[in-house]
Design a protein around this motif. Sequence first.
Motif, short mmCIF file in Angstrom:
data_model
loop_
_atom_site.label_atom_id
_atom_site.label_comp_id
_atom_site.label_asym_id
_atom_site.label_seq_id
_atom_site.Cartn_x
_atom_site.Cartn_y
_atom_site.Cartn_z
N THR A 37 -24.49 1.59 71.98
CA THR A 37 -23.34 2.19 71.29
C THR A 37 -23.75 2.80 69.96
O THR A 37 -23.32 3.90 69.59
CB THR A 37 -22.26 1.13 71.08
OG1 THR A 37 -21.87 0.58 72.34
CG2 THR A 37 -21.04 1.74 70.40
N ILE A 38 -24.60 2.08 69.21
CA ILE A 38 -25.02 2.59 67.90
C ILE A 38 -25.99 3.76 68.06
O ILE A 38 -25.86 4.78 67.38
CB ILE A 38 -25.67 1.45 67.09
CG1 ILE A 38 -24.64 0.34 66.83
CG2 ILE A 38 -26.22 1.97 65.77
CD1 ILE A 38 -25.21 -0.88 66.18
N GLY A 190 -11.81 2.51 70.96
CA GLY A 190 -11.68 1.71 69.74
C GLY A 190 -12.84 0.75 69.54
O GLY A 190 -13.34 0.59 68.42
N CYS A 191 -13.32 0.14 70.63
CA CYS A 191 -14.48 -0.75 70.53
C CYS A 191 -15.73 0.02 70.10
O CYS A 191 -16.52 -0.46 69.27
CB CYS A 191 -14.73 -1.45 71.87
SG CYS A 191 -13.47 -2.65 72.34
N GLU A 192 -15.91 1.20 70.67
CA GLU A 192 -17.08 2.01 70.31
C GLU A 192 -17.04 2.42 68.85
O GLU A 192 -18.04 2.34 68.14
CB GLU A 192 -17.13 3.25 71.20
CG GLU A 192 -18.31 4.15 70.91
CD GLU A 192 -18.32 5.40 71.78
OE1 GLU A 192 -19.22 6.24 71.58
OE2 GLU A 192 -17.43 5.53 72.64
N SER A 193 -15.87 2.84 68.38
CA SER A 193 -15.75 3.24 66.98
C SER A 193 -16.00 2.05 66.05
O SER A 193 -16.68 2.18 65.03
CB SER A 193 -14.36 3.83 66.74
OG SER A 193 -14.19 4.17 65.39
N LEU A 316 -21.01 -11.81 65.01
CA LEU A 316 -20.17 -10.80 64.36
C LEU A 316 -19.84 -9.62 65.26
O LEU A 316 -18.67 -9.23 65.34
CB LEU A 316 -20.84 -10.32 63.06
CG LEU A 316 -19.95 -9.50 62.15
CD1 LEU A 316 -18.68 -10.26 61.79
CD2 LEU A 316 -20.68 -9.10 60.89
N PRO A 317 -20.80 -8.99 65.97
CA PRO A 317 -20.39 -7.92 66.89
C PRO A 317 -19.47 -8.40 68.00
O PRO A 317 -18.58 -7.66 68.44
CB PRO A 317 -21.72 -7.40 67.46
CG PRO A 317 -22.73 -8.44 67.15
CD PRO A 317 -22.27 -9.10 65.90
N ILE A 318 -19.64 -9.65 68.45
CA ILE A 318 -18.71 -10.19 69.45
C ILE A 318 -17.31 -10.31 68.86
O ILE A 318 -16.30 -9.97 69.51
CB ILE A 318 -19.21 -11.55 69.97
CG1 ILE A 318 -20.50 -11.38 70.76
CG2 ILE A 318 -18.15 -12.22 70.84
CD1 ILE A 318 -21.12 -12.68 71.21
N VAL A 319 -17.22 -10.75 67.62
CA VAL A 319 -15.93 -10.86 66.95
C VAL A 319 -15.31 -9.48 66.75
O VAL A 319 -14.09 -9.30 66.92
CB VAL A 319 -16.08 -11.60 65.61
CG1 VAL A 319 -14.79 -11.53 64.80
CG2 VAL A 319 -16.45 -13.06 65.85
N VAL A 320 -16.13 -8.49 66.40
CA VAL A 320 -15.63 -7.12 66.21
C VAL A 320 -15.00 -6.60 67.51
O VAL A 320 -13.87 -6.08 67.51
CB VAL A 320 -16.77 -6.20 65.75
CG1 VAL A 320 -16.32 -4.74 65.79
CG2 VAL A 320 -17.20 -6.56 64.34
N VAL A 321 -15.71 -6.76 68.62
CA VAL A 321 -15.18 -6.29 69.91
C VAL A 321 -13.99 -7.13 70.34
O VAL A 321 -12.97 -6.60 70.81
CB VAL A 321 -16.30 -6.32 70.97
CG1 VAL A 321 -15.73 -5.97 72.35
CG2 VAL A 321 -17.41 -5.35 70.61
#
Length: 359
Positions: A37-38, A190-193, A316-321
């Motif tokens: 994604t990044i 939204g997840c990608e952004s 943290l990325p899991i929490v973001v998604v």
Amino acid sequence: MKFGKFVGLILLVFSAFLLWRIRFVVLLGFLAVVLATIINRVVRLFTRLRLKRGWAIALTYLLISGIVAGVLAVAVPPFVEQVRAWLVQAPYEASQIRRWVEQLDEWVPFELSTIGQQLDMFISDIPRIARSLFDNFFSFFTGTLSLLLNTFLVLAVTTMLLANPRAYRKAFVALFPHFYRLRIQEILDGCESALAGWGIGILFNMAVIMLMSFVGLMVIGVPLPIANASIAGVLTFIPNVGPVLSVIPPAILALLESPWKAAAVVVLYVVIQQLESNFLTPLVMNHQVSLLPAATLLFQLVFGLLFGFFGLFLALPIVVVGQVWLEEVLVKDIMNTWQKPSPVDNYRTTQPAFVNERA
């Protein structure tokens, strides 16, 4: 319980057990999705220059490899030299701490003198332990077959996702009912952004914190400033827990030389973290989803206990998604559209079946 429900329950338990058994593979797959994604943001920049996607991916990998190689070429030689110089100086610092322990023996009770003797023996062994770890670190690191295989797996999956992201996205959307697939597309956007904004912001924060830590440690005169600054930058990836862990190595090295240096290191890291949390994060992560600090800390502890350091690293990325999915599905699509039944519906559901049939 009916037979169909019983079979469904058995399948649910078996699926949960299977996911738990392959949890490490699932985390590796999620890491590949985050990287893809990044990196895909950079690939899109090259495709806008009318490059084919394959060439854009190759050029992106070449650019990333060049940046990593340049950073290693600049940082590794002074790091090795600083470690070797500190190992030469370590016996003097150990003897100084030994004198402090001897002075403390005059003020502590007799029961604590044995603890001081054990601490004295450990301090005297610090140079030998540090030299052994330093001499064997690189051979151990390069000789770990599982690490190499996991790295290759993540890179391979990341490349596959980058090569044809639409196909994988289409396959994931097909798992949902037809009426909800358009909504799933919006949630994935939204997840990608959120992931891309968080990834770019955290990389910028890591670089700035590494630079500020290096300058501050050089001014204070703490040994191994490059190594300690690198640790501070990498642990920025782990909020809340990372800053606390990053201050321990430089504070110990500073304490070996002088107590005031240790205090100065703690003050330096507190100031840096305040600047990062109050200025850097709001400046570069304005498009990132806002995370609740207490909830983030709890999730970090849970993932750390369940999956170890790797889970803590990806918490943290899991929490973001996860926050995007909860906000879009649970809050917007379920809670916000939940309507109170009308009196007619309540009347029909509370009457006997024959009354409803006559009606």
